[in-house]
Design a protein around this motif. Structure first.
Motif, PDB file in Angstrom:
ATOM      1  N   GLN A  62       2.902   6.652  11.406  1.00 25.47           N
ATOM      2  CA  GLN A  62       3.253   7.996  10.949  1.00 25.47           C
ATOM      3  C   GLN A  62       4.734   8.065  10.593  1.00 25.47           C
ATOM      4  O   GLN A  62       5.596   7.663  11.371  1.00 25.47           O
ATOM      5  CB  GLN A  62       2.929   9.027  12.019  1.00 25.47           C
ATOM      6  N   LEU A  63       5.012   8.564   9.405  1.00 26.59           N
ATOM      7  CA  LEU A  63       6.359   8.735   8.891  1.00 26.59           C
ATOM      8  C   LEU A  63       6.575  10.196   8.515  1.00 26.59           C
ATOM      9  O   LEU A  63       5.638  10.985   8.472  1.00 26.59           O
ATOM     10  CB  LEU A  63       6.575   7.858   7.646  1.00 26.59           C
ATOM     11  N   ILE A  64       7.822  10.528   8.224  1.00 26.09           N
ATOM     12  CA  ILE A  64       8.139  11.823   7.645  1.00 26.09           C
ATOM     13  C   ILE A  64       8.395  11.603   6.161  1.00 26.09           C
ATOM     14  O   ILE A  64       9.262  10.812   5.778  1.00 26.09           O
ATOM     15  CB  ILE A  64       9.367  12.465   8.309  1.00 26.09           C
ATOM     16  N   LYS A 106       0.830  -1.222   0.000  1.00 23.67           N
ATOM     17  CA  LYS A 106       0.000   0.000   0.000  1.00 23.67           C
ATOM     18  C   LYS A 106       0.861   1.267   0.000  1.00 23.67           C
ATOM     19  O   LYS A 106       0.438   2.309  -0.508  1.00 23.67           O
ATOM     20  CB  LYS A 106      -0.917  -0.025   1.233  1.00 23.67           C
ATOM     21  N   ASP A 107       2.070   1.170   0.539  1.00 21.99           N
ATOM     22  CA  ASP A 107       2.943   2.344   0.596  1.00 21.99           C
ATOM     23  C   ASP A 107       3.309   2.864  -0.792  1.00 21.99           C
ATOM     24  O   ASP A 107       3.646   4.042  -0.948  1.00 21.99           O
ATOM     25  CB  ASP A 107       4.228   2.012   1.356  1.00 21.99           C
ATOM     26  N   LEU A 108       3.253   2.002  -1.796  1.00 25.67           N
ATOM     27  CA  LEU A 108       3.576   2.433  -3.158  1.00 25.67           C
ATOM     28  C   LEU A 108       2.542   3.408  -3.705  1.00 25.67           C
ATOM     29  O   LEU A 108       2.804   4.100  -4.696  1.00 25.67           O
ATOM     30  CB  LEU A 108       3.690   1.212  -4.081  1.00 25.67           C
ATOM     31  N   GLU A 109       1.363   3.469  -3.080  1.00 28.68           N
ATOM     32  CA  GLU A 109       0.300   4.355  -3.539  1.00 28.68           C
ATOM     33  C   GLU A 109       0.502   5.794  -3.064  1.00 28.68           C
ATOM     34  O   GLU A 109      -0.201   6.694  -3.524  1.00 28.68           O
ATOM     35  CB  GLU A 109      -1.053   3.834  -3.041  1.00 28.68           C
ATOM     36  N   GLU A 110       1.450   6.017  -2.134  1.00 23.75           N
ATOM     37  CA  GLU A 110       1.694   7.353  -1.583  1.00 23.75           C
ATOM     38  C   GLU A 110       3.109   7.795  -1.969  1.00 23.75           C
ATOM     39  O   GLU A 110       4.096   7.387  -1.352  1.00 23.75           O
ATOM     40  CB  GLU A 110       1.535   7.330  -0.058  1.00 23.75           C
ATOM     41  N   PRO A 111       3.235   8.626  -3.005  1.00 24.26           N
ATOM     42  CA  PRO A 111       4.564   9.002  -3.492  1.00 24.26           C
ATOM     43  C   PRO A 111       5.456   9.649  -2.438  1.00 24.26           C
ATOM     44  O   PRO A 111       6.682   9.461  -2.465  1.00 24.26           O
ATOM     45  CB  PRO A 111       4.264   9.977  -4.630  1.00 24.26           C
ATOM     46  N   GLU A 112       4.876  10.404  -1.498  1.00 27.80           N
ATOM     47  CA  GLU A 112       5.695  11.126  -0.539  1.00 27.80           C
ATOM     48  C   GLU A 112       6.385  10.205   0.470  1.00 27.80           C
ATOM     49  O   GLU A 112       7.306  10.638   1.159  1.00 27.80           O
ATOM     50  CB  GLU A 112       4.860  12.177   0.191  1.00 27.80           C
ATOM     51  N   ILE A 113       5.931   8.951   0.568  1.00 33.02           N
ATOM     52  CA  ILE A 113       6.648   8.002   1.421  1.00 33.02           C
ATOM     53  C   ILE A 113       8.009   7.693   0.813  1.00 33.02           C
ATOM     54  O   ILE A 113       8.995   7.475   1.521  1.00 33.02           O
ATOM     55  CB  ILE A 113       5.828   6.710   1.622  1.00 33.02           C
ATOM     56  N   GLY A 114       8.063   7.650  -0.513  1.00 24.36           N
ATOM     57  CA  GLY A 114       9.336   7.441  -1.181  1.00 24.36           C
ATOM     58  C   GLY A 114       9.771   6.000  -1.296  1.00 24.36           C
ATOM     59  O   GLY A 114      10.960   5.722  -1.428  1.00 24.36           O
ATOM     60  N   ARG A 115       8.812   5.066  -1.249  1.00 19.06           N
ATOM     61  CA  ARG A 115       9.207   3.672  -1.464  1.00 19.06           C
ATOM     62  C   ARG A 115       9.646   3.493  -2.919  1.00 19.06           C
ATOM     63  O   ARG A 115       8.994   3.998  -3.832  1.00 19.06           O
ATOM     64  CB  ARG A 115       8.056   2.718  -1.165  1.00 19.06           C
ATOM     65  N   PRO A 116      10.716   2.777  -3.158  1.00 20.22           N
ATOM     66  CA  PRO A 116      11.143   2.532  -4.542  1.00 20.22           C
ATOM     67  C   PRO A 116      10.171   1.593  -5.254  1.00 20.22           C
ATOM     68  O   PRO A 116       9.432   0.844  -4.599  1.00 20.22           O
ATOM     69  CB  PRO A 116      12.521   1.876  -4.370  1.00 20.22           C
ATOM     70  N   PRO A 117      10.162   1.600  -6.581  1.00 20.59           N
ATOM     71  CA  PRO A 117       9.196   0.797  -7.338  1.00 20.59           C
ATOM     72  C   PRO A 117       9.614  -0.668  -7.420  1.00 20.59           C
ATOM     73  O   PRO A 117       9.953  -1.186  -8.480  1.00 20.59           O
ATOM     74  CB  PRO A 117       9.209   1.465  -8.713  1.00 20.59           C
ATOM     75  N   VAL A 118       9.573  -1.338  -6.278  1.00 18.44           N
ATOM     76  CA  VAL A 118       9.974  -2.749  -6.216  1.00 18.44           C
ATOM     77  C   VAL A 118       8.849  -3.533  -5.537  1.00 18.44           C
ATOM     78  O   VAL A 118       9.021  -4.071  -4.434  1.00 18.44           O
ATOM     79  CB  VAL A 118      11.318  -2.932  -5.476  1.00 18.44           C
ATOM     80  N   HIS A 135       2.350   2.126   6.037  1.00 21.50           N
ATOM     81  CA  HIS A 135       1.662   0.922   6.513  1.00 21.50           C
ATOM     82  C   HIS A 135       2.655  -0.212   6.691  1.00 21.50           C
ATOM     83  O   HIS A 135       3.435  -0.516   5.782  1.00 21.50           O
ATOM     84  CB  HIS A 135       0.571   0.505   5.527  1.00 21.50           C
ATOM     85  N   ASP A 136       2.629  -0.833   7.878  1.00 21.03           N
ATOM     86  CA  ASP A 136       3.453  -1.993   8.174  1.00 21.03           C
ATOM     87  C   ASP A 136       2.642  -3.270   8.005  1.00 21.03           C
ATOM     88  O   ASP A 136       1.492  -3.350   8.471  1.00 21.03           O
ATOM     89  CB  ASP A 136       3.966  -1.940   9.617  1.00 21.03           C
TER      90      ASP A 136
END
Length: 222
Positions: free
Chosen positions: A200-202, A158-170, A212-213
């Motif tokens: 909550q993250l920065i 789900k974190d991939l849906e929020e660009p500001e989290i900055g998860r790489p596309p993997v 989301h964990d």
């Protein structure tokens, strides 16, 4: 509060895959600053705080915050990482905290821990390609003693849906708790928790963002 990937941008998929090798982490841990927060992962604290201490295996132990937290609570901790510099940092942090931690250098992608001896096996944010991660989880599960606990926590897709989290596309390196639970034989394992938990993250812009964990906590039946 966890920060994003820093420097105002997310890592690329190529950069992430380069970080799958020990030399990359030796370089990253070779500086003077902490790479991580120095605090134990919150899902570890939430799931383990009330458990009776015993032998614990912390895999992908990084700088040792989880291992130190466990040792302070009476766990006999073996911390495993493939980075020699990580193990050096763990030893330093253990000495500062006045606790004993056994360290072992091993690449958990191929390493097999001793079977059935740990009351807790802890894996926090140790992301690998799916074809590596599934057999890794099976080996970690085999290391859990009867009445012991397996805790696997990672970044949810789900974190991939929020660009500001900055998860790489993997996406193949992220997982859900339900996927891990499906690997475990219900006749052998009781699922204590298989959940998606917000945290909550920065974000990359310095503002709060919800990540989301994926949290899988299972107990091996006696």
């Amino acid at each position: 509060m966890e920060h994003g990937h820093g420097h105002g941008r997310a890592m690329t998929a190529e950069e992430v895959r380069a970080m799958l090798e020990p030399s990359a982490w030796d370089e990253r841990y070779g500086g003077e600053e902490l790479v991580w927060s120095g605090f134990p992962n919150p899902q570890l604290v939430a799931q383990v705080d009330e458990l009776t201490p015993g032998a614990a295996l912390d895999v992908g132990a990084g700088e040792g915050a989880d291992a130190v937290w466990l040792a302070r609570r009476g766990w006999a901790v073996t911390a495993v990482d493939f980075s020699q510099m990580a193990l050096k940092r763990i030893a330093e942090h253990a000495a500062e905290a006045g606790v004993e931690i056994t360290t072992e250098q091993a690449d958990v992608r191929t390493w097999t821990p001793p079977a059935g001896v740990f009351q807790l096996v802890n894996s926090q944010f140790m992301h690998q390609p799916a074809e590596v991660f599934a057999p890794l989880v099976a080996r970690l599960a085999d290391a859990v003693a009867p009445d012991g606990h397996l805790l696997v926590v990672g970044h949810h897709p789900k974190d991939l849906e929020e660009p500001e989290i900055g998860r790489p596309p993997v996406g193949d390196m992220l997982f859900t708790a339900e996927e891990i639970a499906a690997q475990l034989d219900p006749s052998t394992w009781e699922i204590v928790a298989a959940e998606t938990r917000p945290r909550q993250l920065i974000g990359l812009d310095g503002e709060p963002v919800t990540g989301h964990d994926a949290v899988l906590h299972a107990r091996r039946r006696s």
